[in-house]
Design an enzyme around this catalytic site. Structure first.
Site, PDB file in Angstrom:
ATOM      1  N   GLU A 181       0.807  -1.223   0.000  1.00  0.00           N
ATOM      2  CA  GLU A 181       0.000   0.000   0.000  1.00  0.00           C
ATOM      3  C   GLU A 181       0.843   1.277   0.000  1.00  0.00           C
ATOM      4  O   GLU A 181       1.238   1.774   1.058  1.00  0.00           O
ATOM      5  CB  GLU A 181      -0.936   0.021   1.208  1.00  0.00           C
ATOM      6  CG  GLU A 181      -1.829   1.260   1.250  1.00  0.00           C
ATOM      7  CD  GLU A 181      -2.756   1.305   2.448  1.00  0.00           C
ATOM      8  OE1 GLU A 181      -3.498   2.291   2.585  1.00  0.00           O
ATOM      9  OE2 GLU A 181      -2.736   0.367   3.266  1.00  0.00           O
ATOM     10  N   LYS A 223      -2.557  -2.139  -3.168  1.00  0.00           N
ATOM     11  CA  LYS A 223      -3.563  -1.255  -2.589  1.00  0.00           C
ATOM     12  C   LYS A 223      -3.081   0.165  -2.786  1.00  0.00           C
ATOM     13  O   LYS A 223      -2.014   0.543  -2.295  1.00  0.00           O
ATOM     14  CB  LYS A 223      -3.776  -1.559  -1.105  1.00  0.00           C
ATOM     15  CG  LYS A 223      -4.808  -0.629  -0.457  1.00  0.00           C
ATOM     16  CD  LYS A 223      -5.154  -1.045   0.967  1.00  0.00           C
ATOM     17  CE  LYS A 223      -6.150  -0.065   1.582  1.00  0.00           C
ATOM     18  NZ  LYS A 223      -6.566  -0.463   2.951  1.00  0.00           N
TER      19      LYS A 223
END
Length: 352
Positions: A181, A223
């Site tokens: 992420e 992500k």
């Protein structure tokens, strides 16, 4: 590394029209949100709230995995059943956030580095034994458009992307699917064009480091944030413009071997996050190599938290709200979401 197991987990997390519930707020963040609503900031209040989340009826229809924190993965129901067991029996894969939060990047005012690589190998082994099937690591990238130093600096991007790649390699070694992420923050007055420029640069750097660390791209999930203008920008983009910019950026940077992209909400309102995700699915018309799904926290949870307000008698209505917002995002992955009318309706009705 058990490649077959990694692929099975990745496939399950990217099940059709399902997404991830990010319930991995740190204790300080969760307490701050409780404080805003007048909810007691205690271990038991946090446990009760997370029990509400994981026991929501039919949540598995819209949610494939739940990202926990260290406190939550060790918590249990009043009858002694662990949260991990409750999720697993409900058909939702348990995951764990393993970074230790962001700190100031030494020598680079205004920029952050995420800590937690020291001792990570053992922690991943421990979490795998507790039942976790995947893990997440978040870095944050700040933007500025003016001043003596234009952010982000190359040093910040390189350091954070290297750490993400090391995290991913250690996860796969432990048979955990890494959720990687890199979040380009929405704070600021930057334009959507500036966000696209920085996001493209960040993702190019990320995948260079992932390849250098020999991370198996088929056994990971990206992500990332949608390409949007900063909070304070006077020229906010439409959902179609967000979809076009985001997909253009992904096509330029994310290899087709990556099975899926799970978008974070990044502080968007629940309706904004769902509307923008929906626009991407209308816009793509299936012309992308990845599954595009969601990994939202506040954009799913916030209405439910407000309805619950720390009171046990409000659990049922809060769970209906949670299921509704999860259903909104499930519908968005099919291009079928319509602006919410604030009515709590079954998730299945959105998919009709």
């Amino acid at each position: 590394m058990n490649t077959h197991e990694l692929l099975i987990t990745t496939h399950a997390l990217l099940s059709a029209h399902k997404g991830l519930l990010a319930m991995d707020e740190s204790t300080s963040t969760c307490n701050a949100r409780f404080a805003e609503l007048g909810i007691a900031q205690t271990v038991e209040a946090r446990r009760s709230y997370r029990e509400l989340l994981i026991t929501t009826p039919r949540l598995h229809e819209c949610i494939s995995g739940a990202i926990l924190v260290d406190e939550t993965i060790r918590q249990s129901m009043p009858d002694g059943r662990s949260f991990v067991d409750v999720l697993t029996k409900a058909g939702i894969l348990p995951g764990i956030k393993v970074d230790l939060g962001v700190k100031e990047l030494a020598g680079f005012p205004g920029e952050k580095i995420t800590e937690g690589l020291d001792g990570l190998r053992q922690r991943l082994t421990d979490y795998r034994q507790m039942g976790a099937r995947f893990a997440k690591w978040r870095v944050v990238i700040s933007l500025s458009e003016s001043g003596s130093k234009l952010l982000p600096t190359t040093a910040c991007v390189e350091a954070n992307m290297h750490d993400l790649a090391r995290f991913a390699a250690l996860c796969q070694e432990a048979d955990l699917v890494p959720i990687v992420e890199p979040e380009v923050l929405m704070a600021g007055s930057h334009s959507i064009a500036r966000c696209e420029e920085v996001t493209e640069r960040v993702l190019r750097t990320l995948f260079r480091h992932l390849n250098e660390q020999q991370v198996q791209l088929e056994g990971m999930i990206l992500k990332t944030g949608m390409v949007v203008a900063g909070y304070s920008c006077t020229d906010q983009a439409t959902a179609d413009e967000v979809a076009a910019a985001t997909l253009r950026c992904l096509k330029r940077t994310v290899p087709a071997a990556v099975p899926g992209v799970a978008f974070l909400s990044g502080g968007q309102t629940p309706d904004q996050a769902s509307t923008n995700l929906n626009a991407m699915h209308v816009y793509t018309d299936k012309q992308v190599p990845w599954v595009l799904t969601f990994s939202f926290a506040r954009a799913i949870q916030q209405p439910a938290m407000a309805l619950w307000n720390g009171q046990s008698e409000n659990v049922a209505v809060a769970q209906k709200s949670l299921l509704y917002r999860a259903g909104c995002n499930s519908a968005a992955t099919m291009g079928k979401y319509r602006t919410a009318d604030h009515t709590v309706i079954p998730a299945r009705a959105l998919q009709a």
